[in-house]
Every structure is written in C-alpha cells, then in structure tokens.
Design a protein around this motif. Sequence first.
Motif, PDB file in Angstrom:
ATOM      1  N   ALA A  47      -7.248  -1.210  -0.055  1.00  0.00           N
ATOM      2  CA  ALA A  47      -6.288  -1.946  -0.876  1.00  0.00           C
ATOM      3  C   ALA A  47      -4.960  -1.930  -0.147  1.00  0.00           C
ATOM      4  CB  ALA A  47      -6.137  -1.309  -2.251  1.00  0.00           C
ATOM      5  N   VAL A  48      -4.357  -3.097  -0.001  1.00  0.00           N
ATOM      6  CA  VAL A  48      -3.044  -3.203   0.620  1.00  0.00           C
ATOM      7  C   VAL A  48      -2.116  -3.809  -0.414  1.00  0.00           C
ATOM      8  CG1 VAL A  48      -1.693  -4.207   2.499  1.00  0.00           C
ATOM      9  CG2 VAL A  48      -4.062  -3.505   2.907  1.00  0.00           C
ATOM     10  N   ASN A  49      -1.032  -3.091  -0.691  1.00  0.00           N
ATOM     11  CA  ASN A  49      -0.042  -3.546  -1.664  1.00  0.00           C
ATOM     12  C   ASN A  49       1.325  -3.433  -0.993  1.00  0.00           C
ATOM     13  OD1 ASN A  49       1.245  -4.343  -3.976  1.00  0.00           O
ATOM     14  ND2 ASN A  49       0.914  -2.445  -5.091  1.00  0.00           N
ATOM     15  N   GLY A  50       1.798  -4.537  -0.421  1.00  0.00           N
ATOM     16  CA  GLY A  50       3.035  -4.499   0.354  1.00  0.00           C
ATOM     17  C   GLY A  50       2.811  -3.681   1.607  1.00  0.00           C
ATOM     18  N   LYS A  51       3.594  -2.617   1.778  1.00  0.00           N
ATOM     19  CA  LYS A  51       3.454  -1.736   2.940  1.00  0.00           C
ATOM     20  C   LYS A  51       2.569  -0.532   2.654  1.00  0.00           C
ATOM     21  CE  LYS A  51       7.938  -2.861   4.954  1.00  0.00           C
ATOM     22  NZ  LYS A  51       9.207  -2.303   5.426  1.00  0.00           N
ATOM     23  N   ASP A  52       2.044  -0.427   1.436  1.00  0.00           N
ATOM     24  CA  ASP A  52       1.199   0.699   1.041  1.00  0.00           C
ATOM     25  C   ASP A  52      -0.276   0.331   1.203  1.00  0.00           C
ATOM     26  OD1 ASP A  52       3.460   2.146   0.300  1.00  0.00           O
ATOM     27  OD2 ASP A  52       3.392   1.389  -1.750  1.00  0.00           O
ATOM     28  N   THR A  53      -1.063   1.305   1.651  1.00  0.00           N
ATOM     29  CA  THR A  53      -2.496   1.086   1.866  1.00  0.00           C
ATOM     30  C   THR A  53      -3.276   2.268   1.320  1.00  0.00           C
ATOM     31  OG1 THR A  53      -2.049  -0.154   3.886  1.00  0.00           O
ATOM     32  CG2 THR A  53      -4.287   0.649   3.603  1.00  0.00           C
ATOM     33  N   ILE A  54      -4.405   1.973   0.676  1.00  0.00           N
ATOM     34  CA  ILE A  54      -5.371   2.997   0.267  1.00  0.00           C
ATOM     35  C   ILE A  54      -6.678   2.646   0.965  1.00  0.00           C
ATOM     36  CG2 ILE A  54      -6.634   4.068  -1.637  1.00  0.00           C
ATOM     37  CD1 ILE A  54      -4.377   3.090  -3.509  1.00  0.00           C
ATOM     38  N   ARG A  55      -7.297   3.637   1.590  1.00  0.00           N
ATOM     39  CA  ARG A  55      -8.571   3.416   2.273  1.00  0.00           C
ATOM     40  C   ARG A  55      -9.598   4.409   1.739  1.00  0.00           C
ATOM     41  NH1 ARG A  55      -5.825   2.824   8.031  1.00  0.00           N
ATOM     42  NH2 ARG A  55      -5.385   0.609   7.941  1.00  0.00           N
ATOM     43  N   LEU A  56     -10.803   3.896   1.506  1.00  0.00           N
ATOM     44  CA  LEU A  56     -11.900   4.707   0.984  1.00  0.00           C
ATOM     45  C   LEU A  56     -13.156   4.395   1.787  1.00  0.00           C
ATOM     46  CD1 LEU A  56     -13.208   6.504  -1.272  1.00  0.00           C
ATOM     47  CD2 LEU A  56     -13.518   4.384  -2.570  1.00  0.00           C
ATOM     48  N   ARG A  57     -13.775   5.436   2.336  1.00  0.00           N
ATOM     49  CA  ARG A  57     -15.066   5.290   3.029  1.00  0.00           C
ATOM     50  C   ARG A  57     -16.044   6.196   2.316  1.00  0.00           C
ATOM     51  NH1 ARG A  57     -18.074   8.093   6.512  1.00  0.00           N
ATOM     52  NH2 ARG A  57     -16.455   9.633   6.900  1.00  0.00           N
ATOM     53  N   ILE A  58     -17.141   5.618   1.835  1.00  0.00           N
ATOM     54  CA  ILE A  58     -18.121   6.423   1.116  1.00  0.00           C
ATOM     55  C   ILE A  58     -19.482   6.334   1.787  1.00  0.00           C
ATOM     56  CG2 ILE A  58     -16.953   6.322  -1.108  1.00  0.00           C
ATOM     57  CD1 ILE A  58     -18.921   4.155  -1.969  1.00  0.00           C
ATOM     58  N   GLN A  59     -20.215   7.423   1.658  1.00  0.00           N
ATOM     59  CA  GLN A  59     -21.584   7.508   2.139  1.00  0.00           C
ATOM     60  C   GLN A  59     -22.442   7.993   0.976  1.00  0.00           C
ATOM     61  OE1 GLN A  59     -20.350  10.054   5.448  1.00  0.00           O
ATOM     62  NE2 GLN A  59     -21.325   8.586   6.812  1.00  0.00           N
ATOM     63  N   PRO A  60     -22.927   7.059   0.155  1.00  0.00           N
ATOM     64  CA  PRO A  60     -23.755   7.469  -0.979  1.00  0.00           C
ATOM     65  C   PRO A  60     -25.165   7.845  -0.541  1.00  0.00           C
ATOM     66  CG  PRO A  60     -23.365   5.097  -1.025  1.00  0.00           C
ATOM     67  CD  PRO A  60     -22.658   5.639   0.169  1.00  0.00           C
ATOM     68  N   ASP A 117      -7.148   5.028 -17.426  1.00  0.00           N
ATOM     69  CA  ASP A 117      -6.583   3.681 -17.412  1.00  0.00           C
ATOM     70  C   ASP A 117      -6.851   3.029 -16.052  1.00  0.00           C
ATOM     71  OD1 ASP A 117      -5.081   1.386 -17.770  1.00  0.00           O
ATOM     72  OD2 ASP A 117      -3.147   2.413 -17.572  1.00  0.00           O
ATOM     73  N   TYR A 118      -7.449   1.853 -16.078  1.00  0.00           N
ATOM     74  CA  TYR A 118      -7.741   1.082 -14.865  1.00  0.00           C
ATOM     75  C   TYR A 118      -7.025  -0.270 -14.902  1.00  0.00           C
ATOM     76  CZ  TYR A 118     -11.605   4.418 -14.648  1.00  0.00           C
ATOM     77  OH  TYR A 118     -12.361   5.565 -14.612  1.00  0.00           O
ATOM     78  N   SER A 119      -5.980  -0.397 -15.695  1.00  0.00           N
ATOM     79  CA  SER A 119      -5.367  -1.704 -15.936  1.00  0.00           C
ATOM     80  C   SER A 119      -4.415  -2.171 -14.834  1.00  0.00           C
ATOM     81  CB  SER A 119      -4.627  -1.692 -17.277  1.00  0.00           C
ATOM     82  OG  SER A 119      -3.555  -0.765 -17.228  1.00  0.00           O
ATOM     83  N   HIS A 120      -4.196  -1.370 -13.799  1.00  0.00           N
ATOM     84  CA  HIS A 120      -3.284  -1.779 -12.720  1.00  0.00           C
ATOM     85  C   HIS A 120      -3.928  -2.855 -11.847  1.00  0.00           C
ATOM     86  CE1 HIS A 120      -5.711   0.663  -9.985  1.00  0.00           C
ATOM     87  NE2 HIS A 120      -5.731   1.556 -10.965  1.00  0.00           N
ATOM     88  N   GLU A 121      -3.150  -3.408 -10.948  1.00  0.00           N
ATOM     89  CA  GLU A 121      -3.597  -4.530 -10.117  1.00  0.00           C
ATOM     90  C   GLU A 121      -4.192  -4.128  -8.770  1.00  0.00           C
ATOM     91  OE1 GLU A 121      -3.613  -7.770 -11.107  1.00  0.00           O
ATOM     92  OE2 GLU A 121      -2.994  -6.953 -13.053  1.00  0.00           O
ATOM     93  N   VAL A 122      -4.203  -2.846  -8.442  1.00  0.00           N
ATOM     94  CA  VAL A 122      -4.648  -2.411  -7.111  1.00  0.00           C
ATOM     95  C   VAL A 122      -6.173  -2.331  -7.069  1.00  0.00           C
ATOM     96  CG1 VAL A 122      -4.487  -0.600  -5.366  1.00  0.00           C
ATOM     97  CG2 VAL A 122      -2.498  -1.132  -6.784  1.00  0.00           C
ATOM     98  N   ASN A 123      -6.783  -3.222  -6.266  1.00  0.00           N
ATOM     99  CA  ASN A 123      -8.234  -3.260  -6.093  1.00  0.00           C
ATOM    100  C   ASN A 123      -8.590  -2.895  -4.659  1.00  0.00           C
ATOM    101  OD1 ASN A 123      -9.079  -4.366  -8.658  1.00  0.00           O
ATOM    102  ND2 ASN A 123      -8.063  -6.239  -8.003  1.00  0.00           N
ATOM    103  N   LEU A 124      -9.522  -1.980  -4.508  1.00  0.00           N
ATOM    104  CA  LEU A 124     -10.034  -1.663  -3.182  1.00  0.00           C
ATOM    105  C   LEU A 124     -11.210  -2.598  -2.924  1.00  0.00           C
ATOM    106  CD1 LEU A 124      -8.763   1.162  -4.282  1.00  0.00           C
ATOM    107  CD2 LEU A 124      -9.867   2.037  -2.246  1.00  0.00           C
TER     108      LEU A 124
END
Length: 161
Positions: A47-60, A141-148
């Motif tokens: 997820a990229v929101n302006g200059k902020d980034t969240i990264r998730l790598r999963i191995q299920p 709460d999941y109501s924010h706009e940040v989607n990965l």
Amino acid sequence: MKALNLLVLAVFTAIACNGPKEDSPIDAHFSPDSVARAEILEECFQAVNGKDTIRLRIQPEEVNVTGELAYLWSEKDKSWGKIEGTLEDSLLIAEYTFLSEGDTSIRQVVFKRFKEGWKEGYGEINEVDGVVAYKNIDSLDYSHEVNLVSVPCDQFYTRLR
C-alpha cells in the motif's frame, strides 16, 4: 577386455534408463512442479499512501502463515520484521516481531481480505507479557482507505539500508 567394456556400458545404460527414484527428495525439491508450488505459496502486497508505504509478504501453508511486514513511514519511525500467524476465513491474525529505532518489539497485527485488497484492523489494545494485542478481534475497524494490493514478489523487499 572388449566384452568387459560392453558389460560395464550395458550396466550403466540400464541404470541411466531407470532414472532416479520417484520419492527422491532431491529430485522433488528441484522439480518444476515444486518450483511452481513455491511461487504460488508466496504472495506480496503493498500500500502506498503519499510518501508512506506498507509492504506485506506472506507464505501461507494451509492455515499457518509466515512472512515479513514493513511500515516505511516518511516522517515517522520505520519498522520491519517477521510475522507468524494463522489465516482463518478472510482474516490474517499474526504476531509481528519487528525492529524500530534499534529496539525489538512484538505486537499483534490483523489484516482482513476485501475485494480491493487487504486492510489492517485497528482497535482497543492490551499489553500482556510485553506483547501488544487487541482486546477484541471481532470489533476491529477496517474503515480506512489504505488497501494492500498484490505486487510481484520479485520486486518486493523489506530491508532498509
């Protein structure tokens, strides 16, 4: 001597024609099927929101999940680390062991899968034995706009240098 050479050649040919055993762990590890399964079992999201980034790598692996998570904030403390948890229905519930500002911490993270991507849940927290966890996962709460959203794993990295 010629007969002995022919006999040795015949033995090697017979061995080569039989090939490796089907249950050979080496052959199973390097088979094209296992490579394809390994690629499928690793998923990456960002997820990229302006200059902020969240990264998730999963191995299920069935219901268990391992992976990496990074919060790369532009004007706040960055954190990155490993996750271990479970995947139940549309919820990824994991312990996030991370490094931030030189200290290692543990906190619970919960992500819910929506049509548009994964969203992190937020809610009231408790601290038990040094681990921060949510009081009630069902009321997050999941109501924010940040989607990965899905990104190619070959472009994914979490280490900061």
